[in-house]
Design a protein around this motif. Structure first.
Motif, PDB file in Angstrom:
ATOM      1  N   ILE A   1       6.667 -49.262  -5.751  1.00 52.92           N
ATOM      2  CA  ILE A   1       6.014 -47.957  -5.697  1.00 52.92           C
ATOM      3  C   ILE A   1       6.379 -46.918  -6.830  1.00 52.92           C
ATOM      4  O   ILE A   1       5.680 -46.268  -7.488  1.00 52.92           O
ATOM      5  CB  ILE A   1       6.228 -47.481  -4.236  1.00 52.92           C
TER       6      ILE A   1
ATOM      7  N   TRP B   1       4.308 -45.802  -9.933  1.00 57.03           N
ATOM      8  CA  TRP B   1       2.856 -45.257  -9.412  1.00 57.03           C
ATOM      9  C   TRP B   1       2.948 -43.635  -8.999  1.00 57.03           C
ATOM     10  O   TRP B   1       2.086 -43.202  -8.805  1.00 57.03           O
ATOM     11  CB  TRP B   1       2.335 -46.050  -8.147  1.00 57.03           C
TER      12      TRP B   1
ATOM     13  N   ARG C   1       3.491 -39.905  -9.435  1.00 58.81           N
ATOM     14  CA  ARG C   1       2.885 -38.999 -10.453  1.00 58.81           C
ATOM     15  C   ARG C   1       3.724 -37.879 -10.609  1.00 58.81           C
ATOM     16  O   ARG C   1       4.392 -37.360  -9.347  1.00 58.81           O
ATOM     17  CB  ARG C   1       1.430 -38.583 -10.294  1.00 58.81           C
TER      18      ARG C   1
ATOM     19  N   GLN D   1       3.977 -39.593 -15.309  1.00 58.12           N
ATOM     20  CA  GLN D   1       4.517 -40.665 -14.407  1.00 58.12           C
ATOM     21  C   GLN D   1       5.960 -40.235 -14.312  1.00 58.12           C
ATOM     22  O   GLN D   1       6.586 -39.743 -15.081  1.00 58.12           O
ATOM     23  CB  GLN D   1       4.481 -42.090 -15.318  1.00 58.12           C
TER      24      GLN D   1
ATOM     25  N   VAL E   1       5.341 -55.523 -12.391  1.00 52.79           N
ATOM     26  CA  VAL E   1       5.467 -53.988 -12.105  1.00 52.79           C
ATOM     27  C   VAL E   1       6.750 -53.677 -13.065  1.00 52.79           C
ATOM     28  O   VAL E   1       6.596 -52.385 -13.439  1.00 52.79           O
ATOM     29  CB  VAL E   1       6.284 -54.006 -10.600  1.00 52.79           C
TER      30      VAL E   1
ATOM     31  N   PHE F   1       5.253 -51.902 -15.800  1.00 58.91           N
ATOM     32  CA  PHE F   1       4.774 -50.386 -15.409  1.00 58.91           C
ATOM     33  C   PHE F   1       5.846 -49.187 -15.956  1.00 58.91           C
ATOM     34  O   PHE F   1       5.740 -47.949 -15.709  1.00 58.91           O
ATOM     35  CB  PHE F   1       4.315 -50.136 -14.363  1.00 58.91           C
TER      36      PHE F   1
ATOM     37  N   ASP G   1       2.369 -46.004 -19.001  1.00 59.46           N
ATOM     38  CA  ASP G   1       1.642 -45.360 -18.061  1.00 59.46           C
ATOM     39  C   ASP G   1       1.035 -46.290 -16.946  1.00 59.46           C
ATOM     40  O   ASP G   1       0.088 -47.054 -17.536  1.00 59.46           O
ATOM     41  CB  ASP G   1       0.488 -44.284 -18.451  1.00 59.46           C
ATOM     42  N   ALA G   2       1.413 -46.499 -15.736  1.00 54.68           N
ATOM     43  CA  ALA G   2       1.137 -47.367 -14.809  1.00 54.68           C
ATOM     44  C   ALA G   2      -0.453 -47.581 -14.706  1.00 54.68           C
ATOM     45  O   ALA G   2      -0.780 -48.904 -15.060  1.00 54.68           O
ATOM     46  CB  ALA G   2       1.844 -47.310 -13.441  1.00 54.68           C
ATOM     47  N   PRO G   3      -1.098 -46.935 -14.348  1.00 55.68           N
ATOM     48  CA  PRO G   3      -2.602 -46.892 -14.253  1.00 55.68           C
ATOM     49  C   PRO G   3      -3.294 -47.489 -15.402  1.00 55.68           C
ATOM     50  O   PRO G   3      -4.274 -48.100 -15.323  1.00 55.68           O
ATOM     51  CB  PRO G   3      -3.051 -45.356 -13.796  1.00 55.68           C
TER      52      PRO G   3
ATOM     53  N   ALA H   1      -2.111 -51.051 -16.058  1.00 53.61           N
ATOM     54  CA  ALA H   1      -2.853 -52.061 -15.228  1.00 53.61           C
ATOM     55  C   ALA H   1      -4.249 -52.188 -15.407  1.00 53.61           C
ATOM     56  O   ALA H   1      -4.606 -53.266 -15.669  1.00 53.61           O
ATOM     57  CB  ALA H   1      -2.740 -51.149 -13.826  1.00 53.61           C
TER      58      ALA H   1
END
Lengths: 500, 292
Positions: free
Chosen positions: A68, A71, A73, A83, A192, A195, A199-201, A204
């Motif tokens: 988690i 993700w 912010r 992030q 993961v 990430f 930047d995770a989003p 992804a």
């Protein structure tokens, strides 16, 4: 001999009424294992009890944090990643909530690593290999892999039967489902991990569309493979053969450390117990081998403290269950100190000494390192400067007889807005200076947000003040003042000349 | 090895089955399996290199591999990438006047770093890596300029040189007062005492007074009545603390005697270096601290 058939023997024993004697060998015990023999499979049986529940909880928490965290912010204003936790190679910084660590501040990371190591020593001195048994990623992921294996193939006996059986459709799909699940877990792990570095989003989406940087796919593949191999396949081999910590930890224990131990004084002599038999003159151990069957490391805790034991305490759960069934007190296997292990009666037992020289020392060292880090963090400046003196030439004689030195002044602005700094020169009675590219020496030096900028500074001691140059190297200070806050930052340097 | 496995009685380990000198046997200590598998995997992996990369030397060539990899190609690609990344700076330098370039910090960083590199390549042999100069080769850090220290004059000197043979070159020659017997040794000594006194050197006042007259007669035409030189003709300022050929009396006497003419040559860089490089060098030299 077929490696599996060894587990199926004609031993239909009962260890005690209602307690089956499990046909299991401690394959990893020092006597049983050979460096040159093929690895013998371990089929850990599911345990139930306090420690198993704690392990599930730790697994949920640690994996939860791992999956988690990227993700979450954290708004840092425009132009900076939002992030919460990010190892940002593009901006060359480590972001952790409000904390920003620049490459030249990596000593904070060093401090965290030192505190972690000392913390590990402290925990080990207090309660043995808590890290290995509960929190180590190898343990957590292996635990998860074994749970997945159990989900598809059933518990210990079912898995042994499956391995023994011919390659039927059922066996093929069960094995395939297990390995596929392991690989998916590996993929999720490696997926993961990347990430944390981008930047995770965004990443992804890039991963799905195939636009992610090649290195992201490489690391995903690497960690997918290592998770699958180390957690799914290698398991206890990692702890026994690859990890250095088991070799070190023996030096961390002492007679007051709480270790997962079999109380042999109470348990021995062991043997099956028949209905109505007396417990006098014999030990409480009914030799049911439940402790061996649940062990993910394939050892027998009754052999005593051993390098292979990760002290996961599942044998405590297994034995407590059996003791309940045979009507003996729990705690034949328990967290116990070496000293109390030798106690022949309750009267000889002593309360565990948690405060002792090594735990005090570790705690004190942790406190010192934390204090140093805290102090360093508090006095940490939002600007850093460095001064490089011109070395070639060391000084320049001007036409009027004055002496000039050149310096490169680098200013790192760690704040999120552009800053203006003013320079002053101190240390000699009369100096004039100029900043290359600036109209006047009073002009501000502008450094953009999160940027480093180099300025060329020329400092002159005019001919009329040459008498102040009493030595070939005179101390000099370059001082910058933040226009906004008035904060001053000084760097010592020197002024060179031919001297007197 | 035969299928029979002999066990050593002392250690309980297997032997290799070989016997030396009648009774010497060797224990069989096989490699750990994981190690062996890593070795095998490495061997298999290495075959991939044979296929993909240049591997085997042949008589006049070598196996090129499917990827077509070569370090020469890599270098060429790196150079091209470097040029590409510099292109926008180079274009901006070519397009902008020097005054505008000096106001752009990003461009200046590129110019000063690039200028320093070009200086090391082209100028350092005579002027020194730090532009500190040597006897007869001017120090470019100071504020004393023979032919002018503005960006325009520096660029002109860079492009056409000094006594370089280029049609637009700077040219000047100091007469050989002693060699050509224009002045006597005593007169030269007096003239030397006079010019050295302008920057504070001590000498016999009578000699200085005599030298003053000689200077007004022979030297002032080029060096000026106040001895502050003339950058139009490359005549050095004799009243300051900087001496191109040394400020000791013997140095100054030698200069007046021989004129030092014809030995100081700076090449014309026009045509040897591209205009952008000359512009970068101009700005770099101008930035060294003495620029006007």
């Amino acid at each position: 001999m077929d490696p599996v058939s060894r587990f199926i023997r004609d031993e239909p024993d009962e260890a005690a009424p209602g307690v089956a004697r499990i046909a299991v060998d401690a394959v990893s015990s020092k006597e049983a294992r050979s460096l040159y023999a093929a690895r013998q499979p371990i089929y850990p049986k599911r345990a139930h009890g306090t420690f198993r529940s704690i392990k599930w909880a730790v697994m949920v928490v640690t994996l939860g944090i791992y999956y988690i965290l990227p993700w979450i912010r954290w708004d840092r204003g425009p132009g900076l990643p939002d992030q919460a936790f990010l190892l940002d190679f593009a901006n060359q910084r480590l972001f952790f909530g409000p904390i920003e660590i620049w490459p030249q501040e990596l000593y904070f990371i060093t401090g965290i690593l030192i505190v972690s190591a000392l913390g590990l020593f402290l925990v080990t001195a207090l309660a043995g290999r808590m890290w290995c048994g509960y929190a180590c990623p190898q343990t957590v992921w292996t635990d998860l892999m074994i749970a997945v294996e159990r989900f598809w193939q059933g518990d210990r006996n079912a898995r042994i039967r499956l391995d023994q059986s011919d390659w039927t459709i059922e066996k093929i799909w069960k094995k395939a489902a297990t390995h596929a699940s392991w690989m998916l877990i590996g993929l999720a792990t490696g997926g993961v991990l990347v990430f944390y570095f981008r930047d995770a989003p965004t990443l992804a989406a890039e991963l799905v569309t195939g636009d992610a940087p090649g290195v992201a796919y490489v690391f995903m593949a690497l960690f997918t493979a290592t998770t699958y191999l180390l957690g799914g396949i290698a398991r206890e081999q990692v702890c026994i053969y690859m990890c250095p910590w088991p070799r070190i930890q023996a030096a961390m224990f002492d007679s007051e450390s709480l270790l997962v131990s079999y109380r042999d004084l109470r348990g021995e002599p062991r043997g099956p117990h028949k209905k109505g038999q007396t417990w006098d003159g014999r030990g409480d151990c009914v030799d049911c081998k439940a402790c061996v069957a649940v062990c993910p490391m394939g050892i027998d805790i009754r052999d005593g403290a051993q390098l292979e034991c990760i002290q996961c305490a599942l044998c405590i759960d297994a034995c407590d269950d059996i003791m309940g069934k045979v009507g003996r007190p729990q705690g034949l296997i328990a967290y116990e100190t070496f000293r109390n292990m030798d106690a022949r009666s309750e009267a000889e037992r002593r309360p565990v000494q948690f405060v002792r020289s090594r735990t005090v020392l570790y705690s004190a060292l942790i406190a010192v390192v934390l204090a140093i880090m805290g102090w360093a963090w508090v006095v940490r400046s939002p600007v850093e400067i460095s001064v490089i003196e011109d070395r070639n030439p060391l000084f320049v004689r001007l036409s009027d007889g004055g002496i000039r030195n050149g310096y490169t002044l680098k200013i790192l602005n760690k704040t999120h807005g552009a800053r203006t700094y003013h320079l002053s020169v101190e240390g000699l009675p009369v100096t004039e200076f100029s900043i290359l590219g600036q109209e006047t020496s009073a002009a501000g030096m502008i450094v953009e947000a999160s940027a480093v900028r180099a300025f060329k500074i020329y400092v002159t001691v005019p001919a009329r003040a040459k008498a102040s140059l009493t030595a070939s190297s005179m101390p000099l200070q370059l001082v910058i003042t933040d226009e906004e806050t008035g904060d001053r930052l000084t760097r010592d340097t020197s002024f060179r000349s031919a001297g007197r | 090895m035969s299928g029979h496995k002999e066990i050593d009685a002392v250690t309980g380990a297997e032997t290799t089955g070989h016997v030396w000198d009648g009774d010497l046997k060797e224990l069989n200590k096989p490699l750990p399996r994981w190690w062996l598998y890593v070795l095998y995997a490495s061997i298999v992996w290495s075959i991939g290199y044979w296929v993909l990369y240049p591997t085997w030397p042949l008589v006049s060539t070598y196996t090129h591999g499917m990827l077509g990899y070569s370090q020469r190609i890599e270098v060429a690609r790196d150079i091209a990438a470097g040029k590409e990344s510099q292109a926008k700076f180079v274009a901006a330098i070519a397009a902008k006047p020097i005054a505008d370039i000096e106001k752009d910090p990003d461009l200046m960083e590129f110019v000063l770093r690039g200028g320093a590199a070009q200086f090391s390549n082209n100028c350092a042999p005579c002027h020194g890596r730090g532009a500190q100069g040597f006897k007869g080769y001017p120090n470019l850090n100071d504020d004393d300029w023979l032919w002018g220290g503005t960006v325009e004059t520096i660029e002109r000197t860079l492009r056409y040189g000094v006594r370089s043979g280029h049609p637009d070159t700077h040219d000047s020659a100091m007469p050989r007062f002693g060699v050509d017997q224009v002045l006597t040794s005593a007169q030269i000594s007096d003239a030397a005492d006079f010019v050295r006194s302008l920057s504070g050197a001590k000498a016999d006042p009578a000699a200085i007074e005599r030298g003053k007259g000689i200077f007004a007669e022979q030297c002032a035409a080029c060096h000026g009545a106040d001895a502050k030189g003339n950058q139009e003709m490359g005549a050095p300022n004799l009243a300051d603390a900087i001496w191109l050929y040394g400020g000791e009396k013997s140095d100054v006497v030698e200069t007046i005697r021989t004129g030092r003419a014809g030995i100081g040559v700076m090449p014309a860089w026009e045509g040897k270096l591209d205009p952008v490089t000359i512009k970068m060098l101009t700005i770099y030299v101008h930035s060294l601290g003495g620029g006007k």
